[in-house]
Design a protein around this motif. Structure first.
Motif, PDB file in Angstrom:
ATOM      1  N   ASP A 164       0.813  -1.226   0.000  1.00  0.00           N
ATOM      2  CA  ASP A 164       0.000   0.000   0.000  1.00  0.00           C
ATOM      3  C   ASP A 164       0.841   1.267   0.000  1.00  0.00           C
ATOM      4  OD1 ASP A 164       0.849  -0.807   2.609  1.00  0.00           O
ATOM      5  OD2 ASP A 164      -0.507   0.661   3.495  1.00  0.00           O
ATOM      6  N   ARG A 217      -2.333   3.932   9.559  1.00  0.00           N
ATOM      7  CA  ARG A 217      -1.059   3.942  10.278  1.00  0.00           C
ATOM      8  C   ARG A 217      -0.868   5.220  11.070  1.00  0.00           C
ATOM      9  NH1 ARG A 217       4.192   5.522   7.996  1.00  0.00           N
ATOM     10  NH2 ARG A 217       5.875   4.680   9.274  1.00  0.00           N
ATOM     11  N   LYS A 262      -5.558   0.905   2.210  1.00  0.00           N
ATOM     12  CA  LYS A 262      -4.976   1.906   3.104  1.00  0.00           C
ATOM     13  C   LYS A 262      -5.911   3.106   3.113  1.00  0.00           C
ATOM     14  CE  LYS A 262      -1.178   5.273   2.747  1.00  0.00           C
ATOM     15  NZ  LYS A 262      -0.486   5.221   4.045  1.00  0.00           N
ATOM     16  N   THR A 268       6.024   7.119  -1.669  1.00  0.00           N
ATOM     17  CA  THR A 268       6.833   6.031  -1.111  1.00  0.00           C
ATOM     18  C   THR A 268       7.228   5.020  -2.189  1.00  0.00           C
ATOM     19  OG1 THR A 268       5.736   6.316   1.010  1.00  0.00           O
ATOM     20  CG2 THR A 268       6.908   4.249   0.677  1.00  0.00           C
ATOM     21  N   GLY A 323       5.877  -4.782   4.475  1.00  0.00           N
ATOM     22  CA  GLY A 323       6.055  -4.048   3.234  1.00  0.00           C
ATOM     23  C   GLY A 323       7.466  -4.292   2.735  1.00  0.00           C
ATOM     24  N   ARG A 324       8.390  -3.535   3.310  1.00  0.00           N
ATOM     25  CA  ARG A 324       9.781  -3.626   2.864  1.00  0.00           C
ATOM     26  C   ARG A 324      10.367  -5.031   3.004  1.00  0.00           C
ATOM     27  NH1 ARG A 324      11.516   1.359   6.458  1.00  0.00           N
ATOM     28  NH2 ARG A 324       9.611   0.634   7.484  1.00  0.00           N
ATOM     29  N   SER A 351       2.105   4.653  -0.795  1.00  0.00           N
ATOM     30  CA  SER A 351       1.521   5.794  -1.491  1.00  0.00           C
ATOM     31  C   SER A 351       2.454   6.182  -2.647  1.00  0.00           C
ATOM     32  CB  SER A 351       1.316   6.952  -0.522  1.00  0.00           C
ATOM     33  OG  SER A 351       2.519   7.217   0.166  1.00  0.00           O
ATOM     34  N   SER A 374       7.407  -4.526   9.530  1.00  0.00           N
ATOM     35  CA  SER A 374       8.834  -4.865   9.591  1.00  0.00           C
ATOM     36  C   SER A 374       9.698  -3.661   9.965  1.00  0.00           C
ATOM     37  CB  SER A 374       9.304  -5.492   8.283  1.00  0.00           C
ATOM     38  OG  SER A 374       9.153  -4.615   7.190  1.00  0.00           O
ATOM     39  N   GLY A 375       9.206  -2.455   9.724  1.00  0.00           N
ATOM     40  CA  GLY A 375       9.839  -1.256  10.262  1.00  0.00           C
ATOM     41  C   GLY A 375      11.286  -0.997   9.872  1.00  0.00           C
ATOM     42  N   LYS A 378      -6.507  -0.413   6.540  1.00  0.00           N
ATOM     43  CA  LYS A 378      -5.345  -0.118   7.374  1.00  0.00           C
ATOM     44  C   LYS A 378      -5.228   1.380   7.596  1.00  0.00           C
ATOM     45  CE  LYS A 378      -1.319   0.755   6.473  1.00  0.00           C
ATOM     46  NZ  LYS A 378       0.023   0.892   5.914  1.00  0.00           N
ATOM     47  N   LYS A 430      -1.598  -4.046  14.141  1.00  0.00           N
ATOM     48  CA  LYS A 430      -0.337  -4.073  13.377  1.00  0.00           C
ATOM     49  C   LYS A 430       0.692  -3.245  14.145  1.00  0.00           C
ATOM     50  CE  LYS A 430       1.691  -3.066   8.821  1.00  0.00           C
ATOM     51  NZ  LYS A 430       1.484  -3.206   7.382  1.00  0.00           N
TER      52      LYS A 430
HETATM   53  C1  5MM Z   1       4.143  -0.208   2.555  1.00  0.00           C
HETATM   54  O1  5MM Z   1       4.188   1.043   3.216  1.00  0.00           O
HETATM   55  C2  5MM Z   1       2.957   1.422   3.828  1.00  0.00           C
HETATM   56  C3  5MM Z   1       2.499   2.774   3.362  1.00  0.00           C
HETATM   57  O2  5MM Z   1       3.489   3.721   3.623  1.00  0.00           O
HETATM   58  P1  5MM Z   1       3.325   5.276   3.145  1.00  0.00           P
HETATM   59  O3  5MM Z   1       2.102   5.820   3.777  1.00  0.00           O
HETATM   60  O4  5MM Z   1       4.590   5.923   3.654  1.00  0.00           O
HETATM   61  O5  5MM Z   1       3.279   5.279   1.662  1.00  0.00           O
HETATM   62  C4  5MM Z   1       3.133   1.345   5.339  1.00  0.00           C
HETATM   63  O6  5MM Z   1       2.019   1.821   6.054  1.00  0.00           O
HETATM   64  C5  5MM Z   1       3.343  -0.091   5.713  1.00  0.00           C
HETATM   65  O7  5MM Z   1       2.169  -0.815   5.496  1.00  0.00           O
HETATM   66  C6  5MM Z   1       3.748  -0.305   7.150  1.00  0.00           C
HETATM   67  O8  5MM Z   1       4.526   0.722   7.668  1.00  0.00           O
HETATM   68  C7  5MM Z   1       4.556  -1.563   7.257  1.00  0.00           C
HETATM   69  O9  5MM Z   1       5.570  -1.540   6.271  1.00  0.00           O
HETATM   70  P2  5MM Z   1       7.022  -2.059   6.652  1.00  0.00           P
HETATM   71  O10 5MM Z   1       7.867  -1.686   5.454  1.00  0.00           O
HETATM   72  O11 5MM Z   1       7.419  -1.339   7.913  1.00  0.00           O
HETATM   73  O12 5MM Z   1       6.890  -3.548   6.867  1.00  0.00           O
END
Ligand code: 5MM
Length: 361
Positions: free
Chosen positions: A33, A147, A106, A38, A301-302, A35, A270-271, A145, A228
């Motif tokens: 998700d 965040r 999202k 990102t 995500g990452r 944006s 995963s942060g 979701k 999450k």
């Molecule tokens: C994949 O990134 C998600 C959306 O991020 P942006 O709002 O910055 O575009 C983010 O919310 C993500 O779902 C979570 O932070 C978990 O991603 P990670 O990379 O930490 O596993």
């Protein structure tokens, strides 16, 4: 005070069933998700222009991965992706549903500063949220979701920061549930900082206490939610390191203190951890010698995409290899969600070297 239940039993049952489907044994969530800004950073790393065509190409690669549903039960989409289709004209949402994967959306609209605080923020997007949630439900989504971000500093997170973020998560959660979407509640305590494991644990416990107080105050139906959270790790710049076992124990200890047993599942972010750390830590969480009343799985995500992007490199001839990499990382994390991750085989070594080459996200 007086309480009039706003959800029917049928609505509650539906929410609970969706949540249980997402955290079924050995499966987790692919957070795709990002944006537009990102995903631009991710595409830039492989020298691809951040345009709608390339974003569609990349998400198509992810969602057409053969056997994706073996270890992935849900995919979080960004609004643009929700509206996109494969080259053959099949909507991405239909493609996922056909595989038994629940599409999610999202819903938050990003972080904005919280006036008067030391660099803290809150997350916006409540305006017209009910209408948006209803439209995504109609379009096939089963969950959402939102965040929120908290950071650890000498004087943060503040009472205001924790209170405001907990409240906005609770408002979002009630609106989702009224519209048939399981809310994933994401209060991310960032790993930036020099703090040690004990401080990260304490702050995570406090943040969770604020979140579940707000969810209770707002009459959120907990069986129809997922959490999450961050894992509890020492700060990124901390001089003290922790083993996977110490991280697993600190994380489960904090969750046991703050998350009601009624919550069906916890799907970690995963942060910024390496792919291998994110997998090994999830495994250590699941093998920690403490009682765990919830499913503990991934919503990465990452840590699911870094080596996939690298393997693809924007080239059509690499799509199959990139999809193999995604399946491999999904399986490793699916195993870890069962506490059965036994390290990496030959394909995993590929994932490892790819990760090391791309150290900073
Ligand atoms: C994949 O990134 C998600 C959306 O991020 P942006 O709002 O910055 O575009 C983010 O919310 C993500 O779902 C979570 O932070 C978990 O991603 P990670 O990379 O930490 O596993």
């Amino acid at each position: 005070g007086a309480f009039k239940d706003s959800l029917t039993q049928a609505q509650k049952d539906e929410l609970h069933q969706i949540a249980l489907k997402i955290v079924q044994d050995g499966k987790g969530i692919l957070a795709a998700d990002e944006s537009t800004g990102t995903i631009g950073k991710r595409l830039d790393a492989i020298n691809l222009e951040n345009n709608e065509t390339n974003r569609q190409k990349y998400r198509q690669l992810l969602f057409t991965t053969p056997n994706l549903n073996q270890h992935i039960s849900g995919v979080i989409l960004y609004e643009e992706t929700f509206h996109q289709s494969t080259d053959k004209g099949e909507k991405f949402t239909d493609l996922l549903i056909k595989q038994g994967i629940v599409p999610g959306i999202k819903l938050d609209l990003g972080v904005v500063p919280l006036a008067g605080t030391i660099g803290e923020g809150t997350t916006q997007g409540l305006d017209k949220l009910a209408e948006r949630a209803a439209a995504f439900k109609k379009g096939g989504c089963g969950f959402a979701k939102w965040r929120c971000v908290l950071n650890i500093g000498t004087h943060t997170p503040s009472h205001l920061g924790m209170l405001e973020n907990a409240n906005v998560l609770a408002r979002y959660a009630t609106i989702c549930q009224a519209n048939g979407l399981v809310p994933i509640v994401e209060p991310e305590v960032l790993c930036d900082g020099e703090h040690d494991l004990a401080r990260a644990q304490k702050v995570t416990e406090q943040v969770l206490a604020y979140v579940y107080k707000a969810l209770a105050d707002h009459h959120v139906y907990l069986e129809g939610t997922l959490l999450k959270p961050n894992m509890v790790t020492p700060g990124q710049s901390s001089s003290s390191k922790a083993t996977h076992e110490e991280i697993g124990l600190a994380t489960v200890t904090a969750l046991r203190r703050g998350v009601p047993a009624a919550v069906p599942g916890i799907t970690f972010l995963s942060g910024g951890q390496s792919e291998l750390d994110a997998t090994a830590n999830l495994n250590a969480i699941n093998t920690a010698p403490l009682g765990k009343p919830w499913k503990l799985t991934f919503s990465y995500g990452r840590a699911l995409q870094a080596s996939v992007l690298k393997a693809w490199g924007g080239k059509d001839e690499n799509i199959a290899a990139a999809q193999k990499t995604l399946l491999h990382r999904s399986k490793a994390n699916g195993d870890a969600s069962l506490g059965k991750y036994a390290g990496e085989d030959a394909a995993g070594a590929a994932a490892e070297s790819l990760f090391v080459a791309k150290h900073s996200y």
